[in-house]
Design a protein around this motif. Sequence first.
Motif, short mmCIF file in Angstrom:
data_model
loop_
_atom_site.label_atom_id
_atom_site.label_comp_id
_atom_site.label_asym_id
_atom_site.label_seq_id
_atom_site.Cartn_x
_atom_site.Cartn_y
_atom_site.Cartn_z
N PHE A 1 70.70 73.42 38.43
CA PHE A 1 69.38 72.78 38.43
C PHE A 1 68.32 73.70 39.03
O PHE A 1 67.13 73.59 38.70
CB PHE A 1 69.41 71.49 39.25
N THR B 1 62.30 71.59 40.08
CA THR B 1 63.52 70.88 40.46
C THR B 1 63.20 69.83 41.51
O THR B 1 63.13 70.12 42.70
CB THR B 1 64.57 71.85 41.02
N MET C 1 61.18 62.04 32.26
CA MET C 1 61.65 63.07 33.18
C MET C 1 60.49 63.52 34.06
O MET C 1 59.38 63.71 33.58
CB MET C 1 62.20 64.27 32.39
N THR D 1 66.45 64.44 40.89
CA THR D 1 67.64 64.88 40.17
C THR D 1 68.71 65.42 41.12
O THR D 1 69.91 65.35 40.82
CB THR D 1 67.29 65.98 39.15
#
Length: 286
Positions: free
Chosen positions: A86, A92, A1, A96
């Motif tokens: 999100f 952020t 991630m 994504t």
Amino acid sequence: MMTAHENSKLDPVIAQFKHEMFLLCTGIANVANEIGQALPAWGPDITQPVNARFSFAETNAARLPDELALAVLQVAGAHVHTIGRFMQDEFTPPATVAPIARSAVENAALLIFLTRDESPEFRTVRAARAIRAGMNRDKAHKLKGLEDLYDNLNKLVTRYTTKNEIPDLKHDKVEYTELVELTLGELVGDEFYGELCSYTHHNTWKAFYQFIAANENPTVLEVDSLYFAQKMALALAGAAFSILKYREPTQTANLQELLNDKTTRLLRLGEEIQGYLEALASNRSD
């Protein structure tokens, strides 16, 4: 991630912008959903003749346009609501946000393309053909239990279009880029969809850029995420506005006011973000 390894580099002003974006994205998604679920504007004076006209294929064909509009609006709204959430994350990145925003914009554009001022018969056939096209694409017409639905839609569309020409009927023959430009270009800009795609499709430079920027300058990534979220929410608002004429006006009057208010605030937030970025650039040049 993807993460920002040094939290000290995260900009608190951007965090405040993200909080506002969270409130507006989730709020617009909820209002759009309520508009979609409102009672249809078509009364028996319209639905009965439409159903009689297409009784050879479907007993309640007049329901198709409004049910399809709700379905597409809910998909776009789910995407916008998700991206809104999100914005609550500490960091952020567009990795994504962009793929989901792209789908939201495509669905918003599709809804506006399908929802136009035309006769009830044309609108009904347009909805039937759109569902049929989707079933063909997914080969759903071959699934057990869906054969009758597909056959009825096919009969409705084929028999009607043999004698009647409906403009721009084949939405699935229009490229996504063109579809977005046609329906949302004035609202989100002609380049927006391409910018989303540059983050969504495999792109070695974009991957490497995000990898470096996540630690060196995460603000530039979060600004892109805010930009995508704002434009995507505007697209959803535009789609919701497009179906208001097909929803019962007394039931949607307050919802329209809410949508107007949230859209105005969303536009203002975009201006505030742009102003902040210009101030940052000016400070660096001094």
